[in-house]
Scaffold this motif. Structure first.
Motif, PDB file in Angstrom:
ATOM      1  N   GLU A 121       0.786  -1.417  -0.360  1.00  0.00           N
ATOM      2  CA  GLU A 121       0.023  -0.130   0.178  1.00  0.00           C
ATOM      3  C   GLU A 121       0.892   0.945   0.565  1.00  0.00           C
ATOM      4  N   ARG A 122       0.869   2.293  -0.486  1.00  0.00           N
ATOM      5  CA  ARG A 122       0.858   3.369  -1.016  1.00  0.00           C
ATOM      6  C   ARG A 122       2.831   3.729  -0.628  1.00  0.00           C
ATOM      7  N   PHE A 123       2.467   2.927  -1.780  1.00  0.00           N
ATOM      8  CA  PHE A 123       3.833   2.609  -2.562  1.00  0.00           C
ATOM      9  C   PHE A 123       4.469   3.578  -2.803  1.00  0.00           C
ATOM     10  N   TRP A 124       3.703   4.832  -3.971  1.00  0.00           N
ATOM     11  CA  TRP A 124       4.266   5.996  -4.124  1.00  0.00           C
ATOM     12  C   TRP A 124       5.124   7.125  -2.954  1.00  0.00           C
ATOM     13  N   GLU A 125       4.723   6.714  -1.293  1.00  0.00           N
ATOM     14  CA  GLU A 125       5.116   7.535  -0.287  1.00  0.00           C
ATOM     15  C   GLU A 125       6.627   6.180  -0.499  1.00  0.00           C
ATOM     16  N   ARG A 126       6.656   5.725  -0.950  1.00  0.00           N
ATOM     17  CA  ARG A 126       8.060   5.150   0.427  1.00  0.00           C
ATOM     18  C   ARG A 126       8.985   4.865  -1.283  1.00  0.00           C
ATOM     19  N   ASP A 127       8.479   5.025  -2.253  1.00  0.00           N
ATOM     20  CA  ASP A 127       9.659   5.156  -3.920  1.00  0.00           C
ATOM     21  C   ASP A 127       8.767   5.746  -4.386  1.00  0.00           C
ATOM     22  N   GLU A 128       8.953   7.205  -4.881  1.00  0.00           N
ATOM     23  CA  GLU A 128       7.963   7.552  -5.478  1.00  0.00           C
ATOM     24  C   GLU A 128       8.203   7.555  -7.317  1.00  0.00           C
ATOM     25  N   GLY A 129      10.054   7.676  -6.710  1.00  0.00           N
ATOM     26  CA  GLY A 129      10.427   7.178  -8.552  1.00  0.00           C
ATOM     27  C   GLY A 129      10.002   6.193  -9.356  1.00  0.00           C
ATOM     28  N   GLU A 130      10.186   4.652  -7.936  1.00  0.00           N
ATOM     29  CA  GLU A 130      10.074   3.643  -8.923  1.00  0.00           C
ATOM     30  C   GLU A 130       8.287   3.371  -8.899  1.00  0.00           C
ATOM     31  N   TYR A 131       7.824   4.547  -8.240  1.00  0.00           N
ATOM     32  CA  TYR A 131       6.558   4.080  -8.352  1.00  0.00           C
ATOM     33  C   TYR A 131       6.325   4.967 -10.170  1.00  0.00           C
ATOM     34  N   ASP A 132       6.666   5.906  -9.842  1.00  0.00           N
ATOM     35  CA  ASP A 132       6.921   6.663 -11.208  1.00  0.00           C
ATOM     36  C   ASP A 132       6.547   5.754 -12.672  1.00  0.00           C
ATOM     37  N   TYR A 133       7.710   4.668 -11.871  1.00  0.00           N
ATOM     38  CA  TYR A 133       8.445   4.156 -13.076  1.00  0.00           C
ATOM     39  C   TYR A 133       7.406   3.298 -13.573  1.00  0.00           C
ATOM     40  N   VAL A 134       6.968   2.064 -12.685  1.00  0.00           N
ATOM     41  CA  VAL A 134       6.549   1.427 -12.410  1.00  0.00           C
ATOM     42  C   VAL A 134       4.771   1.170 -12.944  1.00  0.00           C
ATOM     43  N   VAL A 135       4.067   2.341 -12.524  1.00  0.00           N
ATOM     44  CA  VAL A 135       2.886   2.690 -13.192  1.00  0.00           C
ATOM     45  C   VAL A 135       2.822   3.572 -15.080  1.00  0.00           C
ATOM     46  N   LYS A 136       4.402   4.568 -14.882  1.00  0.00           N
ATOM     47  CA  LYS A 136       3.357   4.639 -16.342  1.00  0.00           C
ATOM     48  C   LYS A 136       4.961   4.834 -16.882  1.00  0.00           C
ATOM     49  N   VAL A 137       6.301   4.642 -16.271  1.00  0.00           N
ATOM     50  CA  VAL A 137       7.178   4.527 -17.867  1.00  0.00           C
ATOM     51  C   VAL A 137       7.357   3.284 -18.402  1.00  0.00           C
ATOM     52  N   GLU A 138       7.517   2.131 -17.561  1.00  0.00           N
ATOM     53  CA  GLU A 138       7.692   0.816 -17.438  1.00  0.00           C
ATOM     54  C   GLU A 138       6.345   0.488 -18.721  1.00  0.00           C
ATOM     55  N   PRO A 139       5.049   0.544 -18.127  1.00  0.00           N
ATOM     56  CA  PRO A 139       3.286   0.442 -19.475  1.00  0.00           C
ATOM     57  C   PRO A 139       3.896   1.162 -20.755  1.00  0.00           C
ATOM     58  N   ALA A 140       4.009   2.554 -20.267  1.00  0.00           N
ATOM     59  CA  ALA A 140       4.932   3.158 -21.708  1.00  0.00           C
ATOM     60  C   ALA A 140       5.241   2.031 -22.768  1.00  0.00           C
ATOM     61  N   ARG A 141       6.733   1.715 -22.257  1.00  0.00           N
ATOM     62  CA  ARG A 141       7.498   1.313 -23.135  1.00  0.00           C
ATOM     63  C   ARG A 141       6.980   0.245 -23.913  1.00  0.00           C
ATOM     64  N   ARG A 142       6.762  -0.612 -23.004  1.00  0.00           N
ATOM     65  CA  ARG A 142       5.784  -1.662 -23.112  1.00  0.00           C
ATOM     66  C   ARG A 142       4.777  -1.835 -24.111  1.00  0.00           C
ATOM     67  N   ALA A 143       3.990  -0.884 -23.967  1.00  0.00           N
ATOM     68  CA  ALA A 143       2.671   0.304 -25.334  1.00  0.00           C
ATOM     69  C   ALA A 143       3.585   0.315 -26.502  1.00  0.00           C
ATOM     70  N   TYR A 144       4.554   0.775 -26.363  1.00  0.00           N
ATOM     71  CA  TYR A 144       5.608   1.536 -27.625  1.00  0.00           C
ATOM     72  C   TYR A 144       6.820  -0.002 -28.218  1.00  0.00           C
ATOM     73  N   ALA A 145       6.431  -1.013 -27.697  1.00  0.00           N
ATOM     74  CA  ALA A 145       7.533  -1.999 -28.233  1.00  0.00           C
ATOM     75  C   ALA A 145       6.281  -3.074 -28.646  1.00  0.00           C
ATOM     76  N   GLU A 146       5.222  -2.873 -27.804  1.00  0.00           N
ATOM     77  CA  GLU A 146       4.176  -4.024 -28.623  1.00  0.00           C
ATOM     78  C   GLU A 146       3.666  -2.916 -30.189  1.00  0.00           C
ATOM     79  N   LEU A 147       3.367  -2.135 -30.210  1.00  0.00           N
ATOM     80  CA  LEU A 147       1.763  -1.353 -31.098  1.00  0.00           C
ATOM     81  C   LEU A 147       2.978  -1.252 -32.233  1.00  0.00           C
ATOM     82  N   SER A 148       4.643  -0.872 -32.171  1.00  0.00           N
ATOM     83  CA  SER A 148       5.789  -0.309 -32.671  1.00  0.00           C
ATOM     84  C   SER A 148       5.748   1.436 -33.170  1.00  0.00           C
TER      85      SER A 148
END
Length: 259
Positions: A121-148
């Protein structure tokens, strides 16, 4: 005046060199947002729009619906912590424009319960940078790869300040992804005028004292005297100006690994 070579139907190469970007920006700096969008559609293959359905992104959706009968598909990064009003807006945009929306969530997580089982719970409070990566950066990179995806349209503007203050029409990140920023020169007044003039669907929270809407845990109503366009986002953390999606994470990972 002769037409620059890069304004022909297709770009000659990707990824772009710094010289390419400089020449393109010199040309695009003279154009309106509609003209920049039209240029992008005609010149850049595998073009998508990544949006959190903020006001400027909505203006882009509306403009594109008038420029072309086949607008770039939308990618929505669902962090699982959006306001209910944001999810309502997604459905309203689907119904109003009929544009396809592909949703990407944190890997392996279909809902908040699964996310918190994996990260706590409240992962963003423990590591905000890692939270941003997990919920936004990684999904975006995955989307860009899968959709070319080779390029994305953003809603960023220089007037939003922070890391965006020196924004240009075209840029390329460390992965080679081209980012098209057609509203780089617009301020909030232009965006607000367009939304009202064209009856563009928008987030109901903006009529309740919010200026910029993100995850519910990092967004609050703007206080009296708040002047920034993103007032209410990451309150009390002046050093935080980006959600993470537009930061250089490769360099951050290198620094973290070496430290």
């Amino acid at each position: 005046m002769s037409t620059p070579a890069f304004s022909q139907p297709k770009l000659r190469r990707q990824p772009l060199s710094k010289e390419d970007i400089n020449v393109i920006n010199e040309y695009l700096n003279t154009l309106t947002p509609e003209e920049i969008l039209r240029w992008a559609i005609e010149n850049i293959p595998y073009l998508y729009q990544t949006t959190a359905f903020g006001l400027t992104g909505l203006v882009a959706i509306d403009m594109l619906s008038k420029i072309t009968t086949s607008p770039p598909p939308l990618i929505f990064l669902d962090t699982l912590y959006h306001f209910p009003e944001t999810y309502e807006l997604v459905e309203a945009v689907k119904a109003h424009y009929g544009v396809p929306i592909t949703v990407y969530k944190p890997e392996g997580c279909a809902n908040v319960q699964e996310f918190e089982s994996k990260y706590g719970e409240r992962f963003w409070e423990r590591d905000e940078g890692e939270y941003d990566y997990v919920v936004k950066v990684e999904p975006a990179r995955r989307a860009y790869a899968e959709l070319s995806v080779k390029a994305v349209i953003t809603g960023r503007r220089a007037s939003q300040g922070g890391a965006r203050a020196s924004l240009q029409p075209i840029e390329m990140d460390e992965t080679g992804l081209v980012k098209v920023n057609p509203f780089f020169a617009w301020n909030f007044e232009f965006v607000d005028w367009y939304i009202k003039k064209n009856n563009v669907p928008h987030n109901k929270l903006l009529e309740q004292g919010y200026r910029s809407v993100g995850d519910w845990h990092s967004t609050m109503r703007s206080g009296e005297g708040d002047s920034g366009e993103r007032a209410g986002r990451w309150a009390g953390r002046e050093e935080k100006t980006e959600c993470g999606l537009h930061e250089d994470y490769f360099n951050k990972i290198k620094v973290k690994t070496l430290s």
